[in-house]
Design a protein around this motif. Structure first.
Motif, mmCIF file in Angstrom:
data_model
loop_
_atom_site.group_PDB
_atom_site.id
_atom_site.type_symbol
_atom_site.label_atom_id
_atom_site.label_comp_id
_atom_site.label_asym_id
_atom_site.label_seq_id
_atom_site.Cartn_x
_atom_site.Cartn_y
_atom_site.Cartn_z
ATOM 1 N N ILE A 248 0.852 -1.171 -0.193
ATOM 2 C CA ILE A 248 0.098 -0.106 -0.140
ATOM 3 C C ILE A 248 0.585 1.294 0.107
ATOM 4 N N ILE A 249 1.813 1.286 0.887
ATOM 5 C CA ILE A 249 2.546 2.451 0.970
ATOM 6 C C ILE A 249 3.713 2.790 -0.292
ATOM 7 N N ASN A 250 3.784 1.805 -0.764
ATOM 8 C CA ASN A 250 4.767 1.731 -2.047
ATOM 9 C C ASN A 250 3.810 2.476 -3.248
ATOM 10 N N LYS A 251 2.421 1.934 -3.364
ATOM 11 C CA LYS A 251 1.577 2.510 -4.247
ATOM 12 C C LYS A 251 1.416 3.944 -4.137
ATOM 13 N N LEU A 252 1.184 4.203 -3.042
ATOM 14 C CA LEU A 252 1.050 5.734 -2.532
ATOM 15 C C LEU A 252 2.081 6.732 -2.706
ATOM 16 N N PHE A 253 3.418 6.048 -2.411
ATOM 17 C CA PHE A 253 4.356 6.986 -2.848
ATOM 18 C C PHE A 253 4.761 6.975 -4.476
ATOM 19 N N GLU A 254 4.445 5.823 -5.036
ATOM 20 C CA GLU A 254 4.724 5.803 -6.352
ATOM 21 C C GLU A 254 3.913 6.956 -7.143
ATOM 22 N N PHE A 255 2.839 7.048 -6.494
ATOM 23 C CA PHE A 255 1.707 8.139 -7.067
ATOM 24 C C PHE A 255 1.641 9.385 -6.294
ATOM 25 N N SER A 256 2.867 9.889 -5.876
ATOM 26 C CA SER A 256 2.987 11.244 -5.406
ATOM 27 C C SER A 256 2.700 12.213 -6.479
ATOM 28 N N PHE A 257 1.720 13.196 -6.210
ATOM 29 C CA PHE A 257 1.485 14.304 -6.922
ATOM 30 C C PHE A 257 2.363 15.449 -6.680
ATOM 31 N N ASP A 258 3.138 15.494 -7.740
ATOM 32 C CA ASP A 258 3.930 16.779 -7.820
ATOM 33 C C ASP A 258 3.426 18.187 -7.789
ATOM 34 N N GLU A 259 4.212 19.185 -7.699
ATOM 35 C CA GLU A 259 3.631 20.656 -7.609
ATOM 36 C C GLU A 259 2.742 20.815 -8.598
ATOM 37 N N SER A 260 2.818 20.386 -9.796
ATOM 38 C CA SER A 260 2.036 20.831 -10.976
ATOM 39 C C SER A 260 0.461 20.440 -10.620
ATOM 40 N N PHE A 261 0.300 19.454 -9.784
ATOM 41 C CA PHE A 261 -1.254 18.852 -9.533
ATOM 42 C C PHE A 261 -1.728 19.498 -8.335
ATOM 43 N N GLU A 262 -0.787 20.273 -7.596
ATOM 44 C CA GLU A 262 -1.346 20.946 -6.066
ATOM 45 C C GLU A 262 -2.513 21.949 -6.619
ATOM 46 N N ASP A 263 -2.470 22.531 -7.978
ATOM 47 C CA ASP A 263 -3.551 23.568 -7.908
ATOM 48 C C ASP A 263 -4.912 23.109 -7.774
ATOM 49 N N TYR A 264 -5.040 21.891 -8.000
ATOM 50 C CA TYR A 264 -6.439 21.012 -8.102
ATOM 51 C C TYR A 264 -7.035 20.904 -6.671
ATOM 52 N N PHE A 265 -6.256 21.179 -5.756
ATOM 53 C CA PHE A 265 -6.872 21.150 -4.407
ATOM 54 C C PHE A 265 -7.729 22.242 -4.314
ATOM 55 N N GLN A 266 -7.832 23.076 -5.177
ATOM 56 C CA GLN A 266 -8.645 24.455 -5.173
ATOM 57 C C GLN A 266 -10.055 24.120 -5.985
ATOM 58 N N GLU A 267 -9.957 23.276 -6.594
ATOM 59 C CA GLU A 267 -10.960 22.629 -7.537
ATOM 60 C C GLU A 267 -12.211 22.336 -6.673
ATOM 61 N N LYS A 268 -13.618 22.224 -7.396
ATOM 62 C CA LYS A 268 -14.685 21.873 -6.725
ATOM 63 C C LYS A 268 -15.132 20.451 -7.199
ATOM 64 N N TYR A 269 -16.439 20.239 -6.924
ATOM 65 C CA TYR A 269 -17.226 18.872 -7.392
ATOM 66 C C TYR A 269 -17.092 18.714 -8.801
ATOM 67 N N ASP A 270 -17.433 19.853 -9.738
ATOM 68 C CA ASP A 270 -17.324 19.704 -11.137
ATOM 69 C C ASP A 270 -16.003 18.720 -11.512
ATOM 70 N N PHE A 271 -15.066 18.993 -10.922
ATOM 71 C CA PHE A 271 -13.825 18.329 -11.156
ATOM 72 C C PHE A 271 -13.642 16.730 -10.778
ATOM 73 N N PHE A 272 -13.987 16.710 -9.314
ATOM 74 C CA PHE A 272 -13.700 15.698 -8.750
ATOM 75 C C PHE A 272 -14.995 14.471 -8.687
ATOM 76 N N LYS A 273 -16.176 14.835 -9.400
ATOM 77 C CA LYS A 273 -17.150 14.108 -9.606
ATOM 78 C C LYS A 273 -16.808 12.865 -10.179
ATOM 79 N N ASP A 274 -16.091 12.956 -11.383
ATOM 80 C CA ASP A 274 -15.572 11.835 -12.033
ATOM 81 C C ASP A 274 -14.754 10.893 -11.409
ATOM 82 N N ILE A 275 -13.907 11.410 -10.561
ATOM 83 C CA ILE A 275 -13.060 10.455 -9.757
ATOM 84 C C ILE A 275 -13.686 9.637 -8.568
#
Length: 542
Positions: free
Chosen positions: A163-190
């Protein structure tokens, strides 16, 4: 747009990887797989959000090579001061609770215990914000001891390492951090992707709770008009929270507080994740696991907005007689459904939820309730008594009858009741949207999907109180009474007969044509009669 697709794809890959881990350790399609996937995904999200918020609070941290070491090197007072500056809705973590720290410790002895202890500490230290309460006041745990789902103790360390290897392997780099300000329209698909495999009997019938995004958008855009603030929003049968999410985003997350109740633990777990993904963490303490019908936690609280897609059929015979007590009579004014002789599971529990919702609105409150379309035309019984009360109390704003198969999980035709304590009894809008939508195949099921322009058409006729031929009608409460309290738009549509002006000669010609046709038909009929007689005369007894 490319970054949106990349982030969504990467997140779905993480979910698939976690499913593979479960399968490799014998937990594929196991009842506990759902808990593991959702909790590990949540841990990953909280971890990355924490890192993101720390860097916003102290920009120099974005430049350090090893964040864990930098945080661990801080004096306790400095670290606590840093945490104090974070938004209350952000999880508080210690350096040794971060994914990168655990990744570097994975080869130590008893790693499974270390992993479980870490999640337990996070749960305890953040219980005030992230725990869900039951009606008794007891709080749940944010995380379970995940290694304990592996029955073979010798495999637990390896499972947690995977589990921890998968989480580390899929670390979100800085280019993805902007999406923490997005809302439901983005996260609904996930979110939909995350619960997709649990929408079956083997996974827990989660589709019972999931409301299509189109229905959620339509409800939010009809209920909410203009700028509103300090609003209480409530769902007494919340499921995964799709209706509340759309409503909150229409109002504005900072302008409303969400309250919810549901008897399902799985529902509460998914709702918590949904609230976190949608910038509504501040409402998690208001999520209550309870039986709304018999033990409503918010019985004495009134709400500005209520939305609900209640269960239509459910066996509640175990507590049905209890509802006959005087203490329930005011809330359930129209009565309690009887227990059918066969198929107890067909009990119309939604009738209880409608009455509960009517009871829970404040003096200016508005509500939207999904009901089986049969409710709006039933000629007697509790259904009709409820409709009579809606008209008598002047709280029916309108009804939208949706296309069939709008819910992929059921073929039941549904309508949406719109209630408003300040509704105009002379302008009630009834909409027949049953002919709209495009039919899609989803596995063994067919699903009707509304196009954006069709959604907007429904919203516009409701909000503008506009009549459209064979689509919507604006009626008065008195007209509804004369139609035996029917809420079906089709019963109010005008039947039009088209007249065409013709001359006397044209009329005579048409009449001659009709006469000639009849003469021909009569002659043929006479010929057939003679033929039948002839055949009968030819019959002989042998």
């Amino acid at each position: 747009m490319t970054q949106d697709v990349s982030f969504s794809t990467k997140t779905k890959q993480l979910i698939d990887s976690l499913k593979n881990v479960c399968a490799n350790f014998g937990l594929g399609n196991d009842g506990n797989e759902f808990k593991i996937i959702t909790q590990v995904f949540l841990y990953k999200y909280l971890n990355d959000k924490f890192r993101f918020e720390l860097k916003k609070q102290k920009p120099k941290l974005a430049e350090v090579e090893n964040l864990v070491q930098s945080l661990a090197a801080m004096e306790e007072e400095e670290y606590n001061f840093l945490l104090a500056g974070l938004d209350p809705s952000v999880v508080r973590l210690k350096p040794h609770q971060l994914i990168s720290y655990l990744y570097n410790r994975q080869n130590k002895d008893n790693f499974g215990k270390t992993f479980d202890d870490t999640l337990r500490q996070i749960s305890v230290e953040n219980a005030d914000v992230f725990s869900i309460k039951s009606s008794s006041g007891a709080k749940d745990k944010l995380f379970d001891e995940l290694s304990q789902f592996i029955t073979d103790p010798s495999q637990r360390d390896a499972f947690c390492r995977a589990i921890i290897n998968k989480l580390f392997e899929f670390s979100f780099d800085e280019s993805f951090e902007d999406y923490f300000q997005e809302k439901y329209d983005f996260f609904k698909d996930i979110f939909e992707y995350l619960i997709r495999d649990y929408n079956s009997d083997s996974g827990g019938k989660y589709a019972e709770y999931y409301t299509p995004n189109a229905v959620a958008r339509i409800i939010a855009n009809i209920l909410v008009a203009g700028d509103v603030k300090q609003i209480r929003c409530y769902d007494p049968s919340v499921g995964s929270g799709a209706l509340l999410m759309s409503l909150a985003h229409k109002i504005g997350e900072n302008n409303c507080t969400i309250y919810s109740e549901d008897i399902s633990q799985k529902s509460s777990t998914m709702l918590r994740l949904n609230l976190i993904l949608n910038n509504l963490t501040h409402s998690i303490p208001n999520v209550i696991k309870t039986n709304t019908i018999t033990q409503p936690f918010y019985l004495n609280k009134k709400f500005d907005y209520i939305v609900s897609n209640p269960p239509f059929k459910l066996d509640f015979s175990d507590f049905r007689d209890e509802l006959e007590k005087d203490s329930f009579r005011e809330r359930f004014f129209a009565g309690i459904p009887k227990v059918p002789k066969a198929k107890k599971e067909s009990m119309a529990i939604y009738l209880m939820f409608i009455q509960h919702i009517m009871h829970s609105l404040n003096e200016t409150g508005k509500a939207a309730v999904v009901v089986p379309t049969g409710f709006i035309t039933a000629q007697s019984g509790i259904e009709k008594k409820i409709r009579e009360a809606m008209i008598g109390r002047k709280m029916l704003r309108g009804v939208v009858s949706m296309p069939s198969n709008i819910f992929a999980s059921t073929g039941t035709n549904v309508s949406v009741l719109f209630l408003d304590k300040q509704a105009d009894p002379n302008k009630i809008v009834l909409v027949d949207a049953s002919k709209l939508g495009k039919t899609l195949k989803e596995g063994k099921n067919q699903r009707t999907v509304l196009m954006p322009n069709e959604e907007q058409r429904i919203i516009d006729v409701m909000n503008e109180k506009r009549a459209e031929e064979d689509f919507s009608v604006v009626v008065t409460a008195d007209e509804i009474i004369t139609k035996n309290y029917s809420f079906s738009a089709g019963q109010y549509f005008e039947v039009k007969i088209k007249y065409v002006d013709i001359t006397a000669g044209e009329f005579a010609e048409k009449m001659k044509s009709y006469t000639d046709t009849l003469d021909s038909l009569f002659a043929e009929s006479h010929r057939l009669e003679e033929e039948i007689k002839k055949q009968l005369r030819g019959l002989r007894y042998e």
